[in-house]
Every structure is written in C-alpha cells, then in structure tokens.
Design an enzyme around this catalytic site. Sequence first.
Site, PDB file in Angstrom:
ATOM      1  N   TYR A 196      99.177 -46.430  94.375  1.00 43.80           N
ATOM      2  CA  TYR A 196      99.800 -46.220  95.682  1.00 43.80           C
ATOM      3  C   TYR A 196     101.082 -47.046  95.828  1.00 43.80           C
ATOM      4  O   TYR A 196     101.138 -48.208  95.423  1.00 43.80           O
ATOM      5  CB  TYR A 196      98.836 -46.585  96.806  1.00 43.80           C
ATOM      6  CG  TYR A 196      97.730 -45.577  97.045  1.00 43.80           C
ATOM      7  CD1 TYR A 196      97.729 -44.328  96.429  1.00 43.80           C
ATOM      8  CD2 TYR A 196      96.667 -45.874  97.901  1.00 43.80           C
ATOM      9  CE1 TYR A 196      96.710 -43.409  96.657  1.00 43.80           C
ATOM     10  CE2 TYR A 196      95.648 -44.953  98.143  1.00 43.80           C
ATOM     11  CZ  TYR A 196      95.670 -43.734  97.520  1.00 43.80           C
ATOM     12  OH  TYR A 196      94.666 -42.830  97.755  1.00 43.80           O
TER      13      TYR A 196
ATOM     14  N   TRP B   5      89.854 -37.627 102.792  1.00 40.93           N
ATOM     15  CA  TRP B   5      91.274 -37.984 102.838  1.00 40.93           C
ATOM     16  C   TRP B   5      92.111 -36.810 103.355  1.00 40.93           C
ATOM     17  O   TRP B   5      91.700 -35.666 103.308  1.00 40.93           O
ATOM     18  CB  TRP B   5      91.779 -38.467 101.478  1.00 40.93           C
ATOM     19  CG  TRP B   5      91.767 -37.518 100.315  1.00 40.93           C
ATOM     20  CD1 TRP B   5      90.765 -37.331  99.414  1.00 40.93           C
ATOM     21  CD2 TRP B   5      92.834 -36.662  99.876  1.00 40.93           C
ATOM     22  NE1 TRP B   5      91.130 -36.406  98.469  1.00 40.93           N
ATOM     23  CE2 TRP B   5      92.397 -35.982  98.718  1.00 40.93           C
ATOM     24  CE3 TRP B   5      94.125 -36.405 100.355  1.00 40.93           C
ATOM     25  CZ2 TRP B   5      93.196 -35.068  98.032  1.00 40.93           C
ATOM     26  CZ3 TRP B   5      94.927 -35.493  99.674  1.00 40.93           C
ATOM     27  CH2 TRP B   5      94.458 -34.844  98.529  1.00 40.93           C
ATOM     28  N   SER B   6      93.277 -37.143 103.877  1.00 38.04           N
ATOM     29  CA  SER B   6      94.238 -36.163 104.395  1.00 38.04           C
ATOM     30  C   SER B   6      93.621 -35.241 105.442  1.00 38.04           C
ATOM     31  O   SER B   6      93.819 -34.030 105.412  1.00 38.04           O
ATOM     32  CB  SER B   6      94.840 -35.339 103.245  1.00 38.04           C
ATOM     33  OG  SER B   6      96.044 -34.718 103.625  1.00 38.04           O
TER      34      SER B   6
ATOM     35  N   LEU C  98      94.523 -34.819 108.378  1.00 40.91           N
ATOM     36  CA  LEU C  98      95.597 -34.179 109.145  1.00 40.91           C
ATOM     37  C   LEU C  98      96.515 -33.347 108.252  1.00 40.91           C
ATOM     38  O   LEU C  98      97.614 -32.958 108.661  1.00 40.91           O
ATOM     39  CB  LEU C  98      96.409 -35.234 109.895  1.00 40.91           C
ATOM     40  CG  LEU C  98      95.608 -36.132 110.856  1.00 40.91           C
ATOM     41  CD1 LEU C  98      96.512 -37.177 111.500  1.00 40.91           C
ATOM     42  CD2 LEU C  98      94.919 -35.291 111.928  1.00 40.91           C
ATOM     43  N   GLY C  99      96.072 -33.089 107.039  1.00 39.92           N
ATOM     44  CA  GLY C  99      96.843 -32.224 106.154  1.00 39.92           C
ATOM     45  C   GLY C  99      98.131 -32.829 105.646  1.00 39.92           C
ATOM     46  O   GLY C  99      99.070 -32.100 105.308  1.00 39.92           O
ATOM     47  N   GLY C 100      98.190 -34.159 105.583  1.00 42.98           N
ATOM     48  CA  GLY C 100      99.395 -34.811 105.078  1.00 42.98           C
ATOM     49  C   GLY C 100     100.644 -34.483 105.877  1.00 42.98           C
ATOM     50  O   GLY C 100     101.750 -34.458 105.343  1.00 42.98           O
ATOM     51  N   GLY C 101     100.475 -34.224 107.170  1.00 38.93           N
ATOM     52  CA  GLY C 101     101.608 -33.880 108.027  1.00 38.93           C
ATOM     53  C   GLY C 101     101.843 -32.397 108.180  1.00 38.93           C
ATOM     54  O   GLY C 101     102.548 -31.961 109.091  1.00 38.93           O
TER      55      GLY C 101
ATOM     56  N   PHE D  14     101.304 -30.626 111.536  1.00 39.83           N
ATOM     57  CA  PHE D  14     102.288 -30.737 112.602  1.00 39.83           C
ATOM     58  C   PHE D  14     103.644 -30.144 112.238  1.00 39.83           C
ATOM     59  O   PHE D  14     104.427 -29.794 113.114  1.00 39.83           O
ATOM     60  CB  PHE D  14     102.475 -32.211 112.981  1.00 39.83           C
ATOM     61  CG  PHE D  14     101.193 -32.890 113.363  1.00 39.83           C
ATOM     62  CD1 PHE D  14     100.584 -32.636 114.580  1.00 39.83           C
ATOM     63  CD2 PHE D  14     100.571 -33.756 112.481  1.00 39.83           C
ATOM     64  CE1 PHE D  14      99.390 -33.245 114.931  1.00 39.83           C
ATOM     65  CE2 PHE D  14      99.378 -34.378 112.823  1.00 39.83           C
ATOM     66  CZ  PHE D  14      98.787 -34.119 114.047  1.00 39.83           C
TER      67      PHE D  14
ATOM     68  N   ASP E 152     104.306 -27.595 109.638  1.00 39.61           N
ATOM     69  CA  ASP E 152     104.350 -26.275 109.008  1.00 39.61           C
ATOM     70  C   ASP E 152     104.209 -25.194 110.076  1.00 39.61           C
ATOM     71  O   ASP E 152     103.211 -25.139 110.803  1.00 39.61           O
ATOM     72  CB  ASP E 152     103.218 -26.169 107.987  1.00 39.61           C
ATOM     73  CG  ASP E 152     103.353 -24.960 107.075  1.00 39.61           C
ATOM     74  OD1 ASP E 152     103.917 -23.946 107.525  1.00 39.61           O
ATOM     75  OD2 ASP E 152     102.867 -25.025 105.931  1.00 39.61           O
TER      76      ASP E 152
END
Length: 298
Positions: free
Chosen positions: A55, A209-210, A212-215, A218, A220
């Site tokens: 990371y 993990w993710s 929220l869909g990695g952003g 909000f 796409d």
Amino acid sequence: MVQRTTIAPQGPTFSRFVMGYWRLMDWNMSPQERVSFIEQHLELGITTVDHADIYGGYQCEAAFGDALKLAPHLREQMEIVTKCGIATTARAENALGHYITDRDHIVKSAEQSLVNLATDRLDLLLIHRPDPLMDADEVAEAFQHLHQSGKVCHFGVSNFTPAQFTLLQSRLPFTLATNQVEISPVHQPLLLDGTLDQLQQLRIRPMAWSCLGGGRLFNDDAFQPLRNELAVVAEELNAETIEQVVYAWVLRLPSQPLPIIGSGKIERVRAAVGSASLNMSRQQWFRIRKAALGYDVP
C-alpha cells in the site's frame, strides 16, 4: 460504540468495522495527525486496522508505524492486519507486477511488516491475491514458522475462490481466520459464486473491501439509478447519507462481513459506523441489488 466479534471458530476477535489504511499516503497527514486520527477511531470502537505491504508504494505501513512510535501505548488497543504476496514495480527490482507466495518471501515480508509497523507481532497476516504458482505446502510452512516464532497470531487470505481457500486450509493445522473480498452493490459476483456460502458454512466472517466501489458509486454515471434508489432507501430508514445505506446493505448479508472503511475523514468514519443501527428490510436490500444490476431476480 462499535461492537466486537470473533471472526472465526479459533479467533481472533476484531471490531465489527475495520479501519483501512490503503490510501494513508493520500491523506497528507503528519505523524502527529495520524496519531490523532487513530485515537479518534479507537474511541469509536474501531480497533482493527487493515494494511498491506504494497500500500502506498510500500510506504503506508511505515507511515502508520511512525505514528505508533509517537504513541506506543496505542498498540495494545488495536489489532493489526496486513497482507503480502504481491510484488509491484514501485520497487526497482520488480520488472513487472507479479504474485509471489514462496515460503521465504512470506516470512521476509511479515518480518519487514513488523519493522514497518513498529510492533512485535501481527494479529492477522493475509495472502493478498491468489497466485497461480502458489505451492500450498510452502505457504503452510511459512505460516507455521511465523506462528511458532510468535510473530503472527492468525492467518487468512484475500480474494481467494472457495477452491483456493479449501486447498490452503487442507495444509494447515489451524483454521484460516478470514477471506478478505470485495463486496459492494457495484460488485456482486461473490454473492452467488459460493465464496460467502463457504464462509458462512465454516462460520468464518469475511472482511469486505471497497464497499463503496472505490468511488465508482459516486462518480460513474452508470450508477445514477443506484444512487437514486439509495437516496430513497436512506429517507425510508432515516439514514444520514447514502454511504450509510451501502454499509447497511453489506452488513445485512448472513455471512456477517466486517466492512473496511477507507476514508481519512473521521466524520465519514462516524457516519459509516452509524449504519449498524439501520434495520434494512429484505425488499429494500433487493431494491438496491436491482438498481445496481439493472435487472430483477430471474
């Protein structure tokens, strides 16, 4: 206050939500600001923190460790999770990105993580991704060496299929503690491919993990119908944000995932924790599923 839960029959016990430090280097915090952030999420009851050796271009673990050096007493208030098994081009010796699960690499990576994180033990070590060249016996040998030396308390995997999970488990005298996988309304394959069913069968809780869909949730345009439905459900549940509704959707799964929160803003962390109080109905859950996928159940 966030509840605590034992995530596998042989442990460990983690907080119901996990603080993810994948993007720590993007938060532009000083070491003292990192200490303050850690203290704030510990006060909320989020005691489990998630890392990986790669990371932040191999920088996040050490940045977190710098904070613990300033406040070493915080170590005994938390459980540290980290991962190994990926080599990236952030290091000059790696001509290309590849997976690496050789015994010596796993041991060396775990020992380096101990140094980076300024700790004498890892509460949980995960193999980060399935490796086509993984020799399950070598991985098991590395795990047992690290366990017997007291350097790692528990072991697990991340992004493994049920067959890959079963293969590695067959070589170990102790139970794998989790499979950390992507779970989100915008990424639903694992809901029906047997991954979560296997974990429910074994009474092992996944780490999610993710959420929220990695952003993408909000940003796409394809997910505007999903955002609209989340807003409607948020109003029905009296939720503060649609993020809360997404976390509630993940929490509703019978495998009882532990959502990983990836924000460096404590206000968003507090909001995520509030999702545990939302009582989402079965029909609300399926409305969100339909809005994300664009079709109803068969």
